[in-house]
Motif scaffolding. Sequence first.
Motif, PDB file in Angstrom:
ATOM      1  N   ALA A   2       0.834  -1.205   0.000  1.00  0.00           N
ATOM      2  CA  ALA A   2       0.000   0.000   0.000  1.00  0.00           C
ATOM      3  C   ALA A   2       0.869   1.255   0.000  1.00  0.00           C
ATOM      4  O   ALA A   2       0.593   2.237  -0.702  1.00  0.00           O
ATOM      5  CB  ALA A   2      -0.938   0.000   1.208  1.00  0.00           C
ATOM      6  N   GLY A   3       1.948   1.226   0.799  1.00  0.00           N
ATOM      7  CA  GLY A   3       2.863   2.357   0.817  1.00  0.00           C
ATOM      8  C   GLY A   3       3.572   2.550  -0.508  1.00  0.00           C
ATOM      9  O   GLY A   3       3.793   3.681  -0.948  1.00  0.00           O
ATOM     10  N   ALA A   4       3.920   1.461  -1.181  1.00  0.00           N
ATOM     11  CA  ALA A   4       4.595   1.552  -2.477  1.00  0.00           C
ATOM     12  C   ALA A   4       3.667   2.111  -3.546  1.00  0.00           C
ATOM     13  O   ALA A   4       4.102   2.881  -4.416  1.00  0.00           O
ATOM     14  CB  ALA A   4       5.106   0.174  -2.898  1.00  0.00           C
ATOM     15  N   VAL A   5       2.391   1.742  -3.486  1.00  0.00           N
ATOM     16  CA  VAL A   5       1.429   2.305  -4.433  1.00  0.00           C
ATOM     17  C   VAL A   5       1.274   3.804  -4.189  1.00  0.00           C
ATOM     18  O   VAL A   5       1.194   4.610  -5.127  1.00  0.00           O
ATOM     19  CB  VAL A   5       0.072   1.581  -4.337  1.00  0.00           C
ATOM     20  CG1 VAL A   5      -0.956   2.253  -5.245  1.00  0.00           C
ATOM     21  CG2 VAL A   5       0.224   0.124  -4.727  1.00  0.00           C
ATOM     22  N   SER A   6       1.253   4.194  -2.915  1.00  0.00           N
ATOM     23  CA  SER A   6       1.197   5.623  -2.590  1.00  0.00           C
ATOM     24  C   SER A   6       2.453   6.345  -3.073  1.00  0.00           C
ATOM     25  O   SER A   6       2.385   7.474  -3.567  1.00  0.00           O
ATOM     26  CB  SER A   6       1.029   5.822  -1.081  1.00  0.00           C
ATOM     27  OG  SER A   6      -0.224   5.364  -0.658  1.00  0.00           O
ATOM     28  N   LEU A   7       3.618   5.697  -2.933  1.00  0.00           N
ATOM     29  CA  LEU A   7       4.858   6.266  -3.452  1.00  0.00           C
ATOM     30  C   LEU A   7       4.756   6.463  -4.958  1.00  0.00           C
ATOM     31  O   LEU A   7       5.184   7.499  -5.497  1.00  0.00           O
ATOM     32  CB  LEU A   7       6.033   5.336  -3.132  1.00  0.00           C
ATOM     33  CG  LEU A   7       7.380   5.677  -3.781  1.00  0.00           C
ATOM     34  CD1 LEU A   7       7.913   6.997  -3.248  1.00  0.00           C
ATOM     35  CD2 LEU A   7       8.386   4.551  -3.549  1.00  0.00           C
ATOM     36  N   THR A   8       4.181   5.499  -5.651  1.00  0.00           N
ATOM     37  CA  THR A   8       4.008   5.599  -7.103  1.00  0.00           C
ATOM     38  C   THR A   8       3.188   6.819  -7.469  1.00  0.00           C
ATOM     39  O   THR A   8       3.549   7.598  -8.361  1.00  0.00           O
ATOM     40  CB  THR A   8       3.328   4.323  -7.637  1.00  0.00           C
ATOM     41  OG1 THR A   8       4.102   3.184  -7.280  1.00  0.00           O
ATOM     42  CG2 THR A   8       3.179   4.380  -9.145  1.00  0.00           C
ATOM     43  N   THR A   9       2.068   7.026  -6.780  1.00  0.00           N
ATOM     44  CA  THR A   9       1.201   8.157  -7.100  1.00  0.00           C
ATOM     45  C   THR A   9       1.807   9.481  -6.634  1.00  0.00           C
ATOM     46  O   THR A   9       1.574  10.522  -7.256  1.00  0.00           O
ATOM     47  CB  THR A   9      -0.188   7.952  -6.485  1.00  0.00           C
ATOM     48  OG1 THR A   9      -0.054   7.655  -5.086  1.00  0.00           O
ATOM     49  CG2 THR A   9      -0.902   6.785  -7.145  1.00  0.00           C
ATOM     50  N   ALA A  10       2.602   9.446  -5.550  1.00  0.00           N
ATOM     51  CA  ALA A  10       3.298  10.667  -5.131  1.00  0.00           C
ATOM     52  C   ALA A  10       4.310  11.086  -6.188  1.00  0.00           C
ATOM     53  O   ALA A  10       4.467  12.287  -6.494  1.00  0.00           O
ATOM     54  CB  ALA A  10       3.994  10.446  -3.792  1.00  0.00           C
ATOM     55  N   CYS A  11       4.994  10.122  -6.781  1.00  0.00           N
ATOM     56  CA  CYS A  11       5.935  10.425  -7.852  1.00  0.00           C
ATOM     57  C   CYS A  11       5.219  10.966  -9.091  1.00  0.00           C
ATOM     58  O   CYS A  11       5.821  11.712  -9.880  1.00  0.00           O
ATOM     59  CB  CYS A  11       6.734   9.178  -8.220  1.00  0.00           C
ATOM     60  SG  CYS A  11       7.945   8.703  -6.955  1.00  0.00           S
ATOM     61  N   ALA A  12       3.956  10.597  -9.247  1.00  0.00           N
ATOM     62  CA  ALA A  12       3.191  11.148 -10.365  1.00  0.00           C
ATOM     63  C   ALA A  12       3.046  12.659 -10.227  1.00  0.00           C
ATOM     64  O   ALA A  12       3.079  13.390 -11.225  1.00  0.00           O
ATOM     65  CB  ALA A  12       1.821  10.484 -10.437  1.00  0.00           C
ATOM     66  N   VAL A  13       2.872  13.148  -8.996  1.00  0.00           N
ATOM     67  CA  VAL A  13       2.803  14.592  -8.761  1.00  0.00           C
ATOM     68  C   VAL A  13       4.127  15.245  -9.143  1.00  0.00           C
ATOM     69  O   VAL A  13       4.162  16.269  -9.844  1.00  0.00           O
ATOM     70  CB  VAL A  13       2.464  14.890  -7.285  1.00  0.00           C
ATOM     71  CG1 VAL A  13       2.472  16.396  -7.021  1.00  0.00           C
ATOM     72  CG2 VAL A  13       1.115  14.297  -6.915  1.00  0.00           C
ATOM     73  N   ILE A  14       5.220  14.645  -8.704  1.00  0.00           N
ATOM     74  CA  ILE A  14       6.548  15.186  -9.006  1.00  0.00           C
ATOM     75  C   ILE A  14       6.791  15.191 -10.514  1.00  0.00           C
ATOM     76  O   ILE A  14       7.269  16.176 -11.090  1.00  0.00           O
ATOM     77  CB  ILE A  14       7.634  14.369  -8.286  1.00  0.00           C
ATOM     78  CG1 ILE A  14       7.456  14.475  -6.762  1.00  0.00           C
ATOM     79  CG2 ILE A  14       9.027  14.833  -8.689  1.00  0.00           C
ATOM     80  CD1 ILE A  14       8.337  13.526  -5.983  1.00  0.00           C
ATOM     81  N   GLY A  15       6.458  14.077 -11.169  1.00  0.00           N
ATOM     82  CA  GLY A  15       6.668  13.981 -12.605  1.00  0.00           C
ATOM     83  C   GLY A  15       5.871  15.014 -13.375  1.00  0.00           C
ATOM     84  O   GLY A  15       6.379  15.630 -14.329  1.00  0.00           O
ATOM     85  N   ARG A  16       4.630  15.230 -12.968  1.00  0.00           N
ATOM     86  CA  ARG A  16       3.802  16.221 -13.664  1.00  0.00           C
ATOM     87  C   ARG A  16       4.323  17.636 -13.436  1.00  0.00           C
ATOM     88  O   ARG A  16       4.333  18.464 -14.347  1.00  0.00           O
ATOM     89  CB  ARG A  16       2.348  16.110 -13.226  1.00  0.00           C
ATOM     90  CG  ARG A  16       1.407  16.962 -14.068  1.00  0.00           C
ATOM     91  CD  ARG A  16      -0.025  16.922 -13.574  1.00  0.00           C
ATOM     92  NE  ARG A  16      -0.675  15.673 -13.957  1.00  0.00           N
ATOM     93  CZ  ARG A  16      -1.082  14.758 -13.091  1.00  0.00           C
ATOM     94  NH1 ARG A  16      -0.867  14.922 -11.804  1.00  0.00           N
ATOM     95  NH2 ARG A  16      -1.683  13.675 -13.501  1.00  0.00           N
ATOM     96  N   LEU A  17       4.759  17.938 -12.214  1.00  0.00           N
ATOM     97  CA  LEU A  17       5.299  19.265 -11.931  1.00  0.00           C
ATOM     98  C   LEU A  17       6.599  19.510 -12.692  1.00  0.00           C
ATOM     99  O   LEU A  17       6.825  20.605 -13.225  1.00  0.00           O
ATOM    100  CB  LEU A  17       5.524  19.439 -10.427  1.00  0.00           C
ATOM    101  CG  LEU A  17       4.260  19.540  -9.567  1.00  0.00           C
ATOM    102  CD1 LEU A  17       4.618  19.568  -8.088  1.00  0.00           C
ATOM    103  CD2 LEU A  17       3.444  20.774  -9.939  1.00  0.00           C
TER     104      LEU A  17
END
Length: 408
Positions: free
Chosen positions: A269-284
């Motif tokens: 669950a934490g790794a999936v959250s890490l994946t989506t958190a990186c999506a914010v970074i990637g988009r920015l």
Amino acid sequence: MTRLEGLSGGIFFGWRVVAAAFVFAVFAWGVAFYGPSVFLHALHQARGWPVSLISAAITAHFLVGAALVAYLDDAHRRFGIVATTRAGVVALAAGTVSWSLAEAPWQLFAAAVLTAAGWAATSGAAINAMVAPWFRRRRGFALSLAYNGASIGGVLFIPLWVALIAQWGFPNAAAAVAVATLAVLWPLAGVYLRPTPALLGLAPDGDALAANGVSSATMREPASRRALLRDRRFVTLASAFAIGLFAQVGLIAHLLTLLVPTLGEQGAAGAVSLTTACAVIGRLLLGAIIDRLDRRIAAAANFAVQACGFLLLSGAGAEAVLIGCVLFGLGLGNLVSLPPLIVESEFDAADAGRVVALAIAVNQASFSFAPGVFGALHDLAGSYAAPLALAVMLQTTAAILVLVGRRR
């Protein structure tokens, strides 16, 4: 509301609409995009139904949503964006509860129809419709900010779903999320989606309205869907992202289950959250430089980064898997925000809304089958090695295809 109120405190009302669209994206993706991967895990454990069966219901959810989103532009024109969005919010809440109460497999598909309607009315094309009228010069930046809600939805909702289901059980967790969805999104639609720039005496970006009160772009009807389906720009755009999103959605639907053997339930669950958190970074990161790049080249690079991430997800150790999640995540959000940005640079403003909606419909019709296909591959091979290999091949193909449509 007057023009002065639309610019009260020096804040253009359009930025408030962006904030509201951000919240809609948080709930839409948190419930209807990332939620099904948690539903799959919860229902597989509670009911003992095969992964392929539950995956087929997730496919139905996305496929029905694709059929509906193709006509979202027409619904907005006929019923208004507020009424259409509120109907979607009710359907999303009701469908979420229905997934949790399913006692027979056919009930999963009935629930999927409801969540599909909610997803169509509150997700990608809907976010674009909320934000696009308010911006022209800064539309790409505004859309990037609004679509970041999609990534935050994954960061917040996946661990929330796992914690609530563990504490209260799936039905009670779904009821709590449904109530929160209604309580937040229903009033938000009325307050921030009802005003228009013209109603406030404004043009896009907060400029003064022209003397005739309407731009030439908004006076003509958008291009027909048939014409768009023959347009080389549209075909290469829609097909490339359809292929890329097929790989992405197929893995997202199974990501929690895929990661559990290596990382454990809470670690996954934490790794999936890490994946989506990186999506914010990637988009920015991409948003900061996208205006200086060829947007199709940026899209091809994004597909390549995700292909590398998929390769690492099949690694033997936790470290390789986590790096794979990071690379997967860095490209994750951009597959949602890049198509409207490419459309903005290649199509007339009058056509943009319909082009975006139709592209999303084509993409979703394609990736609707991804959870089922990936689930069937998993069951046939007995592991996720085959689905991961397919994902790498698809992302590579998408990178090549999006470049084919570049202007000559």
